[in-house]
Design an enzyme around this catalytic site. Sequence first.
Site, PDB file in Angstrom:
ATOM      1  N   SER A 154     -24.026  -1.838  -8.491  1.00 22.98           N
ATOM      2  CA  SER A 154     -23.183  -0.978  -7.664  1.00 22.98           C
ATOM      3  C   SER A 154     -21.796  -1.584  -7.529  1.00 22.98           C
ATOM      4  O   SER A 154     -21.643  -2.711  -7.049  1.00 22.98           O
ATOM      5  CB  SER A 154     -23.790  -0.814  -6.271  1.00 22.98           C
ATOM      6  OG  SER A 154     -22.854  -0.218  -5.404  1.00 22.98           O
ATOM      7  N   HIS A 183     -23.567   2.020 -11.090  1.00 22.76           N
ATOM      8  CA  HIS A 183     -23.806   2.881  -9.932  1.00 22.76           C
ATOM      9  C   HIS A 183     -22.493   3.048  -9.174  1.00 22.76           C
ATOM     10  O   HIS A 183     -21.927   2.075  -8.683  1.00 22.76           O
ATOM     11  CB  HIS A 183     -24.871   2.231  -9.041  1.00 22.76           C
ATOM     12  CG  HIS A 183     -25.427   3.141  -7.998  1.00 22.76           C
ATOM     13  ND1 HIS A 183     -26.370   4.103  -8.275  1.00 22.76           N
ATOM     14  CD2 HIS A 183     -25.172   3.230  -6.665  1.00 22.76           C
ATOM     15  CE1 HIS A 183     -26.692   4.738  -7.158  1.00 22.76           C
ATOM     16  NE2 HIS A 183     -25.965   4.233  -6.167  1.00 22.76           N
ATOM     17  N   ASP A 198     -20.668   4.791  -6.058  1.00 21.97           N
ATOM     18  CA  ASP A 198     -20.889   5.420  -4.759  1.00 21.97           C
ATOM     19  C   ASP A 198     -19.653   6.182  -4.312  1.00 21.97           C
ATOM     20  O   ASP A 198     -18.585   5.595  -4.121  1.00 21.97           O
ATOM     21  CB  ASP A 198     -21.231   4.361  -3.709  1.00 21.97           C
ATOM     22  CG  ASP A 198     -22.583   3.722  -3.938  1.00 21.97           C
ATOM     23  OD1 ASP A 198     -23.579   4.466  -3.996  1.00 21.97           O
ATOM     24  OD2 ASP A 198     -22.658   2.487  -4.059  1.00 21.97           O
ATOM     25  N   MET A 245     -18.268   8.212  -1.216  1.00 24.08           N
ATOM     26  CA  MET A 245     -18.493   8.470   0.212  1.00 24.08           C
ATOM     27  C   MET A 245     -17.276   9.182   0.786  1.00 24.08           C
ATOM     28  O   MET A 245     -16.141   8.850   0.446  1.00 24.08           O
ATOM     29  CB  MET A 245     -18.721   7.157   0.955  1.00 24.08           C
ATOM     30  CG  MET A 245     -19.816   6.284   0.386  1.00 24.08           C
ATOM     31  SD  MET A 245     -20.033   4.793   1.375  1.00 24.08           S
ATOM     32  CE  MET A 245     -21.043   3.808   0.276  1.00 24.08           C
ATOM     33  N   HIS A 290     -23.638   8.401  -7.320  1.00 26.12           N
ATOM     34  CA  HIS A 290     -24.396   8.602  -6.086  1.00 26.12           C
ATOM     35  C   HIS A 290     -23.438   9.220  -5.076  1.00 26.12           C
ATOM     36  O   HIS A 290     -22.552   8.546  -4.556  1.00 26.12           O
ATOM     37  CB  HIS A 290     -24.958   7.273  -5.579  1.00 26.12           C
ATOM     38  CG  HIS A 290     -25.733   7.399  -4.299  1.00 26.12           C
ATOM     39  ND1 HIS A 290     -26.095   6.307  -3.549  1.00 26.12           N
ATOM     40  CD2 HIS A 290     -26.211   8.482  -3.635  1.00 26.12           C
ATOM     41  CE1 HIS A 290     -26.755   6.717  -2.477  1.00 26.12           C
ATOM     42  NE2 HIS A 290     -26.837   8.030  -2.511  1.00 26.12           N
ATOM     43  N   MET A 306     -22.612  10.454  -1.700  1.00 29.31           N
ATOM     44  CA  MET A 306     -22.920  10.452  -0.265  1.00 29.31           C
ATOM     45  C   MET A 306     -21.843  11.285   0.409  1.00 29.31           C
ATOM     46  O   MET A 306     -20.973  10.778   1.122  1.00 29.31           O
ATOM     47  CB  MET A 306     -22.968   9.018   0.266  1.00 29.31           C
ATOM     48  CG  MET A 306     -24.190   8.267  -0.216  1.00 29.31           C
ATOM     49  SD  MET A 306     -24.156   6.520   0.195  1.00 29.31           S
ATOM     50  CE  MET A 306     -23.449   5.872  -1.318  1.00 29.31           C
ATOM     51  N   MET A 331     -33.644   5.848  -0.792  1.00 28.67           N
ATOM     52  CA  MET A 331     -32.757   4.874  -0.160  1.00 28.67           C
ATOM     53  C   MET A 331     -33.576   3.840   0.610  1.00 28.67           C
ATOM     54  O   MET A 331     -34.433   4.192   1.425  1.00 28.67           O
ATOM     55  CB  MET A 331     -31.792   5.574   0.795  1.00 28.67           C
ATOM     56  CG  MET A 331     -30.765   6.460   0.113  1.00 28.67           C
ATOM     57  SD  MET A 331     -29.669   5.542  -0.999  1.00 28.67           S
ATOM     58  CE  MET A 331     -28.836   4.430   0.147  1.00 28.67           C
ATOM     59  N   ASP A 366     -32.206   1.997  -3.904  1.00 26.57           N
ATOM     60  CA  ASP A 366     -30.837   1.560  -3.643  1.00 26.57           C
ATOM     61  C   ASP A 366     -30.764   1.011  -2.226  1.00 26.57           C
ATOM     62  O   ASP A 366     -31.039   1.725  -1.269  1.00 26.57           O
ATOM     63  CB  ASP A 366     -29.875   2.745  -3.804  1.00 26.57           C
ATOM     64  CG  ASP A 366     -28.424   2.389  -3.543  1.00 26.57           C
ATOM     65  OD1 ASP A 366     -28.120   1.203  -3.334  1.00 26.57           O
ATOM     66  OD2 ASP A 366     -27.587   3.313  -3.554  1.00 26.57           O
TER      67      ASP A 366
END
Length: 223
Positions: free
Chosen positions: A9, A32, A34, A36, A65, A67, A136, A174
């Site tokens: 990540s 990975h 993320d 957000m 991913h 979020m 998660m 994760d």
Amino acid sequence: MKSPRINPSILSADFVNLQAELEAIASADLVHVDVMDNHFVPNLTMGPPIVERIQAVSPVPLDMHLMIADADRWAPGYAELGAYSVTFHAEATNDPVALARKIRDIGARAGIALKPGTDVAPYLELLPEFDQLLVMTVEPGFGGQAFMPDMMPKLQQASEAKKAHGLDIWLQVDGGITVDTIGMAAEAGADTFVAGSAVYGGVPEQRIAELRAAANAHVHTKA
């Protein structure tokens, strides 16, 4: 069984030197990423322009991913950027199956993620619609949190459903994944592992190899 997938990540990477940090994980399976939005989770990371640049320079495919709120509106755009896999949260979509189909139609793998408080049971019969289920093992939003062992029964349920129906779906975990916790997740059925500080907290290439070996040991004793 194929070798466990290790997806570092970049939430734990040096954002100012992101290209070098990506090159340092060339031995990983995917990276990975993320996203957000400070709405779905109380943190803000990056959006499409930065992801587009990551896609252009990354030595390994992108495992997105998301979020973010309103995944139905925003998730397909990340598939259009060329990401290999796009995972959205079950809690952020009105129609997970329709969204997964749209992502697949664009050409990416479609994944669905479950927060710790979300029951996996309602999604088990929908698993054929997805290429990946992300369980998660921390509350989403921040890196460096402690692994939650009480998420393992949820992972086991998904693993049993996968075997019972002969599904070709990746089971990803994760949150808090280290050489000390990865075996627990592998035994519960995970085959795809996200690790941030456990990779970038040392020499990434060495850390990736150590994580892969630790997961392999447990996967193979189970098989």
